[in-house]
Design a protein around this motif. Sequence first.
Motif, PDB file in Angstrom:
ATOM      1  N   ARG A 105       0.840  -1.205   0.000  1.00 11.15           N
ATOM      2  CA  ARG A 105       0.000   0.000   0.000  1.00 11.15           C
ATOM      3  C   ARG A 105       0.876   1.258   0.000  1.00 11.15           C
ATOM      4  NH1 ARG A 105      -2.635  -3.324   3.679  1.00 11.15           N
ATOM      5  NH2 ARG A 105      -4.655  -4.085   2.920  1.00 11.15           N
ATOM      6  N   ILE A 106       1.938   1.211   0.794  1.00 13.30           N
ATOM      7  CA  ILE A 106       2.836   2.372   0.869  1.00 13.30           C
ATOM      8  C   ILE A 106       3.492   2.617  -0.487  1.00 13.30           C
ATOM      9  CG2 ILE A 106       4.954   3.261   1.902  1.00 13.30           C
ATOM     10  CD1 ILE A 106       4.190   1.634   4.438  1.00 13.30           C
ATOM     11  N   LEU A 107       4.049   1.585  -1.082  1.00 14.47           N
ATOM     12  CA  LEU A 107       4.817   1.753  -2.313  1.00 14.47           C
ATOM     13  C   LEU A 107       3.934   2.023  -3.527  1.00 14.47           C
ATOM     14  CD1 LEU A 107       7.543  -1.043  -2.045  1.00 14.47           C
ATOM     15  CD2 LEU A 107       7.774   1.379  -1.548  1.00 14.47           C
ATOM     16  N   GLU A 108       2.942   1.160  -3.752  1.00 16.44           N
ATOM     17  CA  GLU A 108       2.170   1.260  -4.990  1.00 16.44           C
ATOM     18  C   GLU A 108       1.235   2.463  -4.993  1.00 16.44           C
ATOM     19  OE1 GLU A 108       0.683  -2.414  -6.823  1.00 16.44           O
ATOM     20  OE2 GLU A 108       1.576  -3.476  -5.118  1.00 16.44           O
ATOM     21  N   CYS A 109       0.547   2.689  -3.894  1.00 17.85           N
ATOM     22  CA  CYS A 109      -0.378   3.828  -3.872  1.00 17.85           C
ATOM     23  C   CYS A 109       0.378   5.149  -3.986  1.00 17.85           C
ATOM     24  CB  CYS A 109      -1.233   3.799  -2.607  1.00 17.85           C
ATOM     25  SG  CYS A 109      -2.395   2.406  -2.556  1.00 17.85           S
ATOM     26  N   SER A 110       1.537   5.238  -3.352  1.00 17.78           N
ATOM     27  CA  SER A 110       2.349   6.454  -3.490  1.00 17.78           C
ATOM     28  C   SER A 110       2.812   6.643  -4.923  1.00 17.78           C
ATOM     29  CB  SER A 110       3.563   6.382  -2.557  1.00 17.78           C
ATOM     30  OG  SER A 110       3.162   6.357  -1.205  1.00 17.78           O
ATOM     31  N   ALA A 111       3.170   5.537  -5.582  1.00 22.37           N
ATOM     32  CA  ALA A 111       3.662   5.626  -6.961  1.00 22.37           C
ATOM     33  C   ALA A 111       2.589   6.137  -7.906  1.00 22.37           C
ATOM     34  CB  ALA A 111       4.171   4.262  -7.418  1.00 22.37           C
ATOM     35  N   VAL A 112       1.357   5.630  -7.771  1.00 21.76           N
ATOM     36  CA  VAL A 112       0.319   6.072  -8.714  1.00 21.76           C
ATOM     37  C   VAL A 112      -0.152   7.496  -8.417  1.00 21.76           C
ATOM     38  CG1 VAL A 112      -0.429   3.720  -9.211  1.00 21.76           C
ATOM     39  CG2 VAL A 112      -1.604   5.021  -7.439  1.00 21.76           C
ATOM     40  N   ARG A 113       0.030   7.958  -7.189  1.00 25.21           N
ATOM     41  CA  ARG A 113      -0.314   9.350  -6.878  1.00 25.21           C
ATOM     42  C   ARG A 113       0.673  10.335  -7.515  1.00 25.21           C
ATOM     43  NH1 ARG A 113      -1.207   7.399  -1.444  1.00 25.21           N
ATOM     44  NH2 ARG A 113      -3.444   7.381  -0.988  1.00 25.21           N
ATOM     45  N   ALA A 114       1.910   9.889  -7.733  1.00 23.07           N
ATOM     46  CA  ALA A 114       2.991  10.783  -8.156  1.00 23.07           C
ATOM     47  C   ALA A 114       2.928  11.034  -9.659  1.00 23.07           C
ATOM     48  CB  ALA A 114       4.344  10.196  -7.759  1.00 23.07           C
ATOM     49  N   THR A 115       1.840  11.647 -10.115  1.00 23.54           N
ATOM     50  CA  THR A 115       1.633  11.822 -11.551  1.00 23.54           C
ATOM     51  C   THR A 115       2.734  12.657 -12.209  1.00 23.54           C
ATOM     52  OG1 THR A 115       0.169  13.698 -11.075  1.00 23.54           O
ATOM     53  CG2 THR A 115      -0.863  11.541 -11.397  1.00 23.54           C
ATOM     54  N   ALA A 116       3.364  13.534 -11.440  1.00 21.95           N
ATOM     55  CA  ALA A 116       4.443  14.356 -12.005  1.00 21.95           C
ATOM     56  C   ALA A 116       5.642  13.512 -12.426  1.00 21.95           C
ATOM     57  CB  ALA A 116       4.879  15.414 -10.990  1.00 21.95           C
ATOM     58  N   GLN A 117       5.741  12.292 -11.863  1.00 23.06           N
ATOM     59  CA  GLN A 117       6.868  11.422 -12.180  1.00 23.06           C
ATOM     60  C   GLN A 117       6.577  10.488 -13.355  1.00 23.06           C
ATOM     61  OE1 GLN A 117       9.681  12.016 -10.569  1.00 23.06           O
ATOM     62  NE2 GLN A 117       8.591  13.535  -9.341  1.00 23.06           N
ATOM     63  N   TYR A 118       5.331  10.427 -13.794  1.00 27.04           N
ATOM     64  CA  TYR A 118       4.982   9.516 -14.883  1.00 27.04           C
ATOM     65  C   TYR A 118       5.784   9.853 -16.142  1.00 27.04           C
ATOM     66  CZ  TYR A 118       0.492   8.236 -12.533  1.00 27.04           C
ATOM     67  OH  TYR A 118      -0.483   7.809 -11.679  1.00 27.04           O
ATOM     68  N   THR A 119       6.204   8.826 -16.846  1.00 29.08           N
ATOM     69  CA  THR A 119       6.769   9.000 -18.184  1.00 29.08           C
ATOM     70  C   THR A 119       5.897   8.208 -19.162  1.00 29.08           C
ATOM     71  OG1 THR A 119       8.206   7.056 -18.059  1.00 29.08           O
ATOM     72  CG2 THR A 119       9.094   9.158 -17.207  1.00 29.08           C
ATOM     73  N   PRO A 120       5.889   8.590 -20.436  1.00 25.00           N
ATOM     74  CA  PRO A 120       5.089   7.829 -21.407  1.00 25.00           C
ATOM     75  C   PRO A 120       5.442   6.349 -21.432  1.00 25.00           C
ATOM     76  CG  PRO A 120       5.758   9.922 -22.355  1.00 25.00           C
ATOM     77  CD  PRO A 120       6.492   9.793 -21.052  1.00 25.00           C
ATOM     78  N   GLY A 121       6.720   6.041 -21.329  1.00 25.09           N
ATOM     79  CA  GLY A 121       7.136   4.639 -21.350  1.00 25.09           C
ATOM     80  C   GLY A 121       6.628   3.870 -20.156  1.00 25.09           C
ATOM     81  N   ALA A 122       6.650   4.498 -18.968  1.00 21.95           N
ATOM     82  CA  ALA A 122       6.173   3.836 -17.751  1.00 21.95           C
ATOM     83  C   ALA A 122       4.668   3.579 -17.835  1.00 21.95           C
ATOM     84  CB  ALA A 122       6.507   4.677 -16.527  1.00 21.95           C
ATOM     85  N   LEU A 203      -7.236   5.133 -15.262  1.00 25.78           N
ATOM     86  CA  LEU A 203      -7.039   6.293 -14.400  1.00 25.78           C
ATOM     87  C   LEU A 203      -5.598   6.795 -14.465  1.00 25.78           C
ATOM     88  CD1 LEU A 203      -9.113   5.074 -11.317  1.00 25.78           C
ATOM     89  CD2 LEU A 203      -9.712   6.950 -12.869  1.00 25.78           C
ATOM     90  N   VAL A 204      -4.658   5.859 -14.546  1.00 24.96           N
ATOM     91  CA  VAL A 204      -3.252   6.249 -14.699  1.00 24.96           C
ATOM     92  C   VAL A 204      -3.053   6.992 -16.015  1.00 24.96           C
ATOM     93  CG1 VAL A 204      -0.935   5.322 -15.114  1.00 24.96           C
ATOM     94  CG2 VAL A 204      -2.287   4.478 -13.184  1.00 24.96           C
ATOM     95  N   GLU A 205      -3.624   6.449 -17.092  1.00 23.69           N
ATOM     96  CA  GLU A 205      -3.475   7.097 -18.401  1.00 23.69           C
ATOM     97  C   GLU A 205      -4.094   8.502 -18.409  1.00 23.69           C
ATOM     98  OE1 GLU A 205      -3.318   3.233 -21.360  1.00 23.69           O
ATOM     99  OE2 GLU A 205      -5.267   3.931 -20.640  1.00 23.69           O
ATOM    100  N   ALA A 206      -5.161   8.679 -17.621  1.00 20.51           N
ATOM    101  CA  ALA A 206      -5.797   9.992 -17.509  1.00 20.51           C
ATOM    102  C   ALA A 206      -5.100  10.880 -16.483  1.00 20.51           C
ATOM    103  CB  ALA A 206      -7.265   9.825 -17.125  1.00 20.51           C
ATOM    104  N   ARG A 207      -4.059  10.350 -15.857  1.00 22.49           N
ATOM    105  CA  ARG A 207      -3.288  11.053 -14.816  1.00 22.49           C
ATOM    106  C   ARG A 207      -4.174  11.495 -13.655  1.00 22.49           C
ATOM    107  NH1 ARG A 207       2.058  12.283 -16.222  1.00 22.49           N
ATOM    108  NH2 ARG A 207       2.549  11.570 -18.333  1.00 22.49           N
ATOM    109  N   GLU A 208      -5.106  10.637 -13.298  1.00 24.28           N
ATOM    110  CA  GLU A 208      -5.938  10.868 -12.125  1.00 24.28           C
ATOM    111  C   GLU A 208      -5.377  10.046 -10.969  1.00 24.28           C
ATOM    112  OE1 GLU A 208     -10.179  10.929 -12.592  1.00 24.28           O
ATOM    113  OE2 GLU A 208     -10.009  11.179 -14.771  1.00 24.28           O
ATOM    114  N   GLY A 209      -4.276  10.532 -10.450  1.00 21.92           N
ATOM    115  CA  GLY A 209      -3.504   9.778  -9.477  1.00 21.92           C
ATOM    116  C   GLY A 209      -4.249   9.460  -8.196  1.00 21.92           C
ATOM    117  N   GLU A 210      -4.997  10.435  -7.654  1.00 16.13           N
ATOM    118  CA  GLU A 210      -5.697  10.193  -6.401  1.00 16.13           C
ATOM    119  C   GLU A 210      -6.780   9.135  -6.565  1.00 16.13           C
ATOM    120  OE1 GLU A 210      -5.050  11.090  -3.396  1.00 16.13           O
ATOM    121  OE2 GLU A 210      -3.326  12.324  -3.958  1.00 16.13           O
ATOM    122  N   ARG A 211      -7.515   9.202  -7.665  1.00 18.03           N
ATOM    123  CA  ARG A 211      -8.558   8.195  -7.904  1.00 18.03           C
ATOM    124  C   ARG A 211      -7.930   6.818  -8.145  1.00 18.03           C
ATOM    125  NH1 ARG A 211     -12.520   9.655 -12.494  1.00 18.03           N
ATOM    126  NH2 ARG A 211     -13.485   7.731 -11.708  1.00 18.03           N
TER     127      ARG A 211
END
Length: 234
Positions: A105-122, A203-211
Motif C-alpha cells: 500500500r505504501i509503495l504502490e499507492c504512493s507511486a500512482v499518486r505521483a503523476t508528475a513522475q509519470y513518463t510515457p514509457g512507464a 485512471l493512470v493514463e488519464a493522470r488521475e492519481g488520487e482516484r
Amino acid sequence: MDKLLESQPGWVDSLSETRSALARLSTAERVADVLRTHLIEGRILPGTRLSEDTIAGALAVSRNTLREAFRLLAHERLLVHELNRGVFVRQLTVDDVIDLYRVRRILECSAVRATAQYTPGAVARVRAAVHEGETAARDGGWQQVGTANMHFHLALAALSGSPRVNELMHQLLAELRLVFHVMARPQQFHEPYLGDNARICGLVEAREGERAAAALADYLDRAEQQLVHAFTAG
C-alpha cells in the motif's frame, strides 16, 4: 512433504535459457535475479528443495556463485537454509501476508499518486501488462494471468521513477507469488482483478492519481482479505 526440485523439471530447463544473459556477467546478483524472476512468475513452488549441482549446471555457474545467490535470496526472505537438509523455497505465513500488503500500500499507492513522475514509457508498460493478462485469460492460462498481474504491479510501482522502489517491488512480489499458491482455484482468484487492472490503468493514463490510488487501495484490501481467509481456512 518437501517438493523436490527434480519433481518440477520444467523450471530447471528454463534456467538453461538464461545462460546467454549470464555469459558476460556471471555474478551472484545476476543469478539471484534469475531465480527471483522464476519465483515471481510462479515457476518454483514454496517448499521446493534447491539442488546446488542441478541449478549450477543449468546456469553454468560455480557452486560458490550459486551459494552467494542463495544467501542474497535468503536475506530477502525468499529462501531458507535448513541444517543438514539443504536450501528450500520459503513457505510464508498469514503474518507475512499482512505485512506484505502493508508495504505494498505504501509503495504502490504512493507511486500512482505521483503523476508528475509519470513518463510515457512507464504508463505504456502498465497498459502492456493489462493486455498481457487479458490475452492470457482468453487463452485460459491462469498461471500466466498471475504472472501478468505481477508485471502490472511492478509497472505501477515503476511509475515512481525510483530504481530503489523497483528493486524493492521485485523482492516483495517474489514473496507474494509464494503466497498465491495457497489459492486452490487460480481462475476464481485472478479473474475479477482483470477488470480492476484495466480501470486503474485507465485512471493512470488519464493522470488521475488520487482516484487511481483509492481504487488500488480498495483492490489491495480485497486481495489481502482473500489470502488471509485462504491461509486461516487451510
